[in-house]
Enzyme design. Sequence first.
Site, PDB file in Angstrom:
ATOM      1  N   HIS A 570       0.642  -0.962  -0.186  1.00 47.69           N
ATOM      2  CA  HIS A 570       0.204  -0.143  -0.194  1.00 47.69           C
ATOM      3  C   HIS A 570       0.706   1.095  -0.081  1.00 47.69           C
ATOM      4  O   HIS A 570       0.723   2.320  -0.801  1.00 47.69           O
ATOM      5  CB  HIS A 570      -0.935  -0.243   1.192  1.00 47.69           C
ATOM      6  CG  HIS A 570      -1.581   1.442   1.635  1.00 47.69           C
ATOM      7  ND1 HIS A 570      -1.734   1.694   2.371  1.00 47.69           N
ATOM      8  CD2 HIS A 570      -2.165   1.937   0.329  1.00 47.69           C
ATOM      9  CE1 HIS A 570      -3.225   2.904   2.820  1.00 47.69           C
ATOM     10  NE2 HIS A 570      -3.439   3.249   1.120  1.00 47.69           N
ATOM     11  N   HIS A 762      -4.440   0.993  -6.033  1.00 46.30           N
ATOM     12  CA  HIS A 762      -4.667   1.765  -5.003  1.00 46.30           C
ATOM     13  C   HIS A 762      -5.508   1.286  -4.080  1.00 46.30           C
ATOM     14  O   HIS A 762      -5.768   1.279  -2.727  1.00 46.30           O
ATOM     15  CB  HIS A 762      -4.748   3.158  -4.708  1.00 46.30           C
ATOM     16  CG  HIS A 762      -5.035   4.122  -3.815  1.00 46.30           C
ATOM     17  ND1 HIS A 762      -5.723   4.901  -2.892  1.00 46.30           N
ATOM     18  CD2 HIS A 762      -3.826   3.788  -2.357  1.00 46.30           C
ATOM     19  CE1 HIS A 762      -6.054   5.002  -2.123  1.00 46.30           C
ATOM     20  NE2 HIS A 762      -4.474   4.777  -1.615  1.00 46.30           N
ATOM     21  N   ILE A 911      -6.271   8.952  -0.273  1.00 48.43           N
ATOM     22  CA  ILE A 911      -6.731   8.742   0.677  1.00 48.43           C
ATOM     23  C   ILE A 911      -5.544   7.945   1.418  1.00 48.43           C
ATOM     24  O   ILE A 911      -5.080   7.289   0.545  1.00 48.43           O
ATOM     25  CB  ILE A 911      -7.811   8.273   1.390  1.00 48.43           C
ATOM     26  CG1 ILE A 911      -7.835   8.786   3.085  1.00 48.43           C
ATOM     27  CG2 ILE A 911      -8.634   7.341   0.630  1.00 48.43           C
ATOM     28  CD1 ILE A 911      -7.811   9.695   3.593  1.00 48.43           C
TER      29      ILE A 911
END
Length: 911
Positions: A570, A762, A911
């Site tokens: 991530h 993502h 985010i």
Amino acid sequence: MALARELMGLSLMEKSSFLASATSTRLVLNQKRSRSFLPLEGRRVQVVIRRSTTTTTPVAAISEDLDLVKVLPEKAVKFKVRAVVTVRNKNKEDLKETLVKHLDAFTDKIGRNVVLELISTDFDPKTKAPKKSKEAVLRDWSKKSNLKTERVNYTAEFEVDSNFGIPGAITVCNKHQKEFFLESITIEGFACGPVHFPCNSWVQPRKDHPAKRIFFTNKPYLPHETPEGLKALREKELRELRGDGQGERKLCDRVYDFDVYNDLGNPDKGIDFARPLLGGEKIPYPRRCRTGRAPTDTDMKSESRVEKPLPTYVPRDEQFEESKMNAFSTGRLKAVLHNLIPSLMASISANNQDFKGFSDIDSLYSEGLLLKLGLHDEIMNKVQLPKAVTTIQEGGLLKYDLPKIVSKDKYAWLRDDEFARQAIAGVNPVTIERLQSFPPVSKLDPDVYGPPESALKEEHIAGQLNGMTIQEALDANKLFIIDYHDVYLPFIDKINALDGRKSYATRTVFFLTDAGTLKPIAIELSLAPSSTKPNRVVTPPVDATTYWMWQLAKAHVCSNDAGVHQLVNHWLRTHATLEPFILAAHRQMSAMHPIFKLLDPHMRYTLEINGLARQSLLSVDGVIESCFTPGRYCMEMSAAAYSSFWRFDQESLPADLIRRGMAVPDPTQPHGLKLVVEDYPYASDGLMIWGAIENWVRHYVNHYYPDSARVCNDKELQAWYAESINVGHADLRHADWWPTLATPEDLSSILTTLIWLASAQHAALNFGQYPYGGYVPNRPPLMRRLIPDENDPEYAIFLSDPQKYFFCALPSLLQATKFMAVVDTLSTHSPDEEYLGERHHQSIWSGDAEVIEAFYEFSAEIRQIEKEIEKRNSNPSLRNRCGAGVLPYELLVPSSEPGVTCRGVPNSVSI
């Protein structure tokens, strides 16, 4: 009549007097019979065009009967055009902002206003500068200053010559005291039709930034195509964005530059708060956005920190817009970390309460967390709670929303088939590999980490292969592995020396059943060679004791998985490695560049969220260190993966699947490959999205780059790619695997990979964090106990109450609730999210009609993919996404509502 009108530069549909096509001419009408221009309709008109001897502009002579309409080269005629300027208001203002706004409204009346100037694409040889309009002032600013609407339209009127040409840029000077957000400008009155300037930028007051802001039209230009009137402005704007690399950046600056990760620690607070510098020969890492803050007092190589809640620098236009900031900060990360957690810590950290059983965890969702010791009023007064955290009744309770993993089947997470299903359809479906030889072998240095051979033996798995031998299972592509051995083993001793942290380096082997589902058949648990305990292999249970051993082993695997997911797959592979490409794009490619226009929505908010992550999540004692097993070594582990594992050429979805053995090359199949596990939801849905992005990008690139010469000779494009590698990824710049950029195919491949990583990759890794990890036993982010063996003092405790031991091994109450609150924030879509297939100013983001049409086709394909995913999720033959209590795989469904939805593919890492 239409032809005559075009030649004379008139449009009877426009209110403006003259239009741009009347260049360098003046119309002189013979009034002998008092005939006006209009009655020419219906008469025989002969039009002759000849060249004037004194000008290069065509001169038209129109004869009708005996009358003559002559076009003679005379002085250019003045005419007026109108600008509609859209400014976005703030919904909420503090007292200071309100006072300054009223001051600006007053001073606007006396000349301290917003001034605009149009700039032509044409170059004036006399002045040796672009042709310009007279300056124009925004009208009615003071009258409209109190409007409460989200957007306010202002107007301005420009006076230009009939030889002005076509507008290519506009400058804006803000003489007010306060910045404003300029969304767009549209110029009406030119023969070419409305001229659009998509701005989407904060315009700073002249007192802070004396230079005029430059905005270009939506018409894209490759560098060599730049009109003469815009060449100098194109270079000037890029120079301003690059800055000079000196000094500390102010929050209102728009400067993009590179720096190393030297801001994660705070050595001034003591040696325990120091963290290594990431980036450089010693510890390679991607570069971040430079802030220019002063060094710390105790370490000149470490940058001083800006602690929350004070903002850290990113270029002004990269900061969250108001609706995004509200969704993020109103009770989300900042409120949780700055207000709720310290109060809870004061209450419960003294004895660091453990969960005593499943009922304690269930109560977080059904009843809430009792805020003890009279803290209810204090916390309620200063915390605006996250959306997933709601208050109920007067008793002072906090309640979390029920995560999806337990919404359909409360105990599904305990089952082996669900544990395996999440390896291909959970929040981290990008690690599993096909096992190509047995036993697996480590790639670590045997002199340091011991023999490379695995502790896994044939007897551990031979009886679980449905009658097949190991070699038969390998040949039939039936064996798979999640291998965290080499990622964790170099850090195991350090991790296990930390207070309250225990970990293994794990390997998990899966068998593919005839039903197309996976089942775990063995888990290897390794400690460092220095450990007195041997490595062990745990297999599926046969009795009560081995049942709990197996559950603990799976929990350690999930803890390993949570760490690699967050730190490598991530953060590193979507956030950190994209940042250099974004910085270089702003520094090297003009806003007019077609590739910048293509990438623009896929860069939105990434610098801001990365800056916030460095400030609150990744920093010393931040959420990542507090909540994940590696603790203070989290970022070092991320850096180790960067230098030993990450390769840009293998970040495309097809290349990644083939690298992991989860697909094999097959030119007869779509995308040129065939999945080894047909029902692999992440891969099968991902390949549809990959294909759509690839088709769109290829069409776009071929439109502007018909041949390789265009790619090689594009100085801005080449500078962007070179700087992304040589500066942004400087530590790996000499690697031989970087793709070349010499052909349109090269460019399409690079751009498709970047857009895939920023959007779908993502999304697949991020928006399932609370739905899967919000129930901590399913994916514990850290473990606090190893699995006891018969010689351990803890073994008797384990035998007497295995459930209690299991929960003592999981995160504490404080660690769990802190983690839950943060992953809730990270899993949330904001109201202003732009999803794949959408764009701000959808119909005018480019001035190229063919490109706009191609984008609409791309959007339609994305909508079709969404329907196909919905069909797959209701297909009972696809057992990894459909079945009793099985969660549908929606993480790659393109659209979403705001909130925690476990679906939605935003354009960018936002985010």
